[in-house]
Design a protein around this motif. Structure first.
Motif, PDB file in Angstrom:
ATOM      1  N   GLU A 188     139.236   5.243  78.697  1.00  0.00           N
ATOM      2  CA  GLU A 188     140.052   6.455  79.094  1.00  0.00           C
ATOM      3  C   GLU A 188     140.141   7.448  78.103  1.00  0.00           C
ATOM      4  N   ASN A 189     140.183   8.690  78.475  1.00  0.00           N
ATOM      5  CA  ASN A 189     140.867   9.627  77.466  1.00  0.00           C
ATOM      6  C   ASN A 189     141.734  10.706  78.192  1.00  0.00           C
ATOM      7  N   ASP A 190     142.056  11.788  77.686  1.00  0.00           N
ATOM      8  CA  ASP A 190     143.285  12.477  78.270  1.00  0.00           C
ATOM      9  C   ASP A 190     142.844  12.894  79.728  1.00  0.00           C
ATOM     10  N   ALA A 191     141.724  13.124  80.080  1.00  0.00           N
ATOM     11  CA  ALA A 191     141.328  13.630  81.349  1.00  0.00           C
ATOM     12  C   ALA A 191     141.065  12.658  82.558  1.00  0.00           C
ATOM     13  N   CYS A 192     140.729  11.325  82.064  1.00  0.00           N
ATOM     14  CA  CYS A 192     140.279  10.473  83.072  1.00  0.00           C
ATOM     15  C   CYS A 192     140.066   9.115  82.582  1.00  0.00           C
ATOM     16  N   TYR A 193     139.841   8.033  83.637  1.00  0.00           N
ATOM     17  CA  TYR A 193     139.798   6.673  83.181  1.00  0.00           C
ATOM     18  C   TYR A 193     138.142   6.430  83.787  1.00  0.00           C
TER      19      TYR A 193
ATOM     20  N   ARG B 113     133.325  15.121  81.760  1.00  0.00           N
ATOM     21  CA  ARG B 113     132.051  15.340  81.637  1.00  0.00           C
ATOM     22  C   ARG B 113     131.536  14.309  80.397  1.00  0.00           C
ATOM     23  N   LYS B 114     132.125  14.369  79.483  1.00  0.00           N
ATOM     24  CA  LYS B 114     132.267  13.541  78.600  1.00  0.00           C
ATOM     25  C   LYS B 114     131.970  11.853  78.853  1.00  0.00           C
ATOM     26  N   MET B 115     132.777  11.393  79.404  1.00  0.00           N
ATOM     27  CA  MET B 115     133.252  10.303  79.998  1.00  0.00           C
ATOM     28  C   MET B 115     132.154   9.972  80.735  1.00  0.00           C
TER      29      MET B 115
END
Ligand SMILES: [Zn+2]
Length: 213
Positions: free
Chosen positions: A20-25, A65-67
């Motif tokens: 996960e990051n700040d934007a998504c799982y 996008r990165k994930m």
């Protein structure tokens, strides 16, 4: 945040979180048609990936996008196919509202080389189908004209969109399951639960360390 929404509350999929990051799982899906089958779920409660703009910050867009790119890359490496000629043996797809069973955006990423395009043309002959330059064009299309859509990529990585088709629930999952010869895994709600649990646990075990790198 919607209190009744399955994807707004991480307790519903905590065990299946891969990264996960700040934007998504990134989450191992229920209904593992194939090992490695992962969902990208934005943390914001939005109806589809196309609806990301313009209400979201650049950081959120970048985080998703990165994930997505990282999962796509790792799946390609961890689940190699016999056919080395296939350039990009990972497909992505989304039920952009039409065909959705959980009304919160989620992008499917599966390490298989099936081509969904021919059957979609055959099933929706009167519906507009377009090849996109870039996956992010989905946001432009939806922003200009917010209609339900089916989104998918071809085995060689081209993003495609079908605008406002009359498709049944889980349409793209059913198609993938049929093309892989595993129609009994099409519906995530009725798939063999024991088998599914084994498969998603394996997906988490394989991908979690890779995505932490
Ligand atoms: Zn939600």
């Amino acid at each position: 945040m919607d209190n009744d929404c399955v994807f707004c509350n991480r307790i519903n999929f905590e065990e299946r979180i891969i990264a996960e990051n700040d934007a998504c799982y990134a989450v191992a899906t229920l209904g593992q048609i194939a090992g490695g089958y992962t969902l990208i779920i934005p943390k914001a409660h939005i109806p589809c990936i196309g609806a990301l703009a313009p209400h979201h910050s650049f950081q959120q867009m970048e985080g998703i996008r990165k994930m997505t790119e990282k999962v796509y890359r790792v799946l390609g490496k961890e689940y190699p196919h016999g056919n080395r000629r296939v350039l990009s043996p990972v497909i992505m797809f989304e039920h952009g509202i039409v065909g959705q069973t959980i009304p919160h955006a989620h992008l499917h990423i599966v390490p298989v080389a099936v081509d969904l395009t021919k059957k979609i043309y055959a099933d929706f002959p009167r519906t507009e189908i377009r090849m996109l330059e870039d996956t992010m064009d989905l946001q432009k299309i939806y922003c200009d004209d917010p209609k339900p859509y089916l989104f998918w990529t071809t085995p060689d990585g081209h993003p495609m969109v079908c605008i406002d088709p009359i498709a049944p629930p889980q349409y793209l999952r059913i198609l993938v399951a049929k093309l892989l010869g595993r129609p009994e895994r099409a519906d995530w709600r009725t798939m063999d639960q024991e088998l599914d649990k084994q498969l998603w646990k394996k997906t988490v075990a394989i991908l979690k360390p890779r995505l932490a790198e």
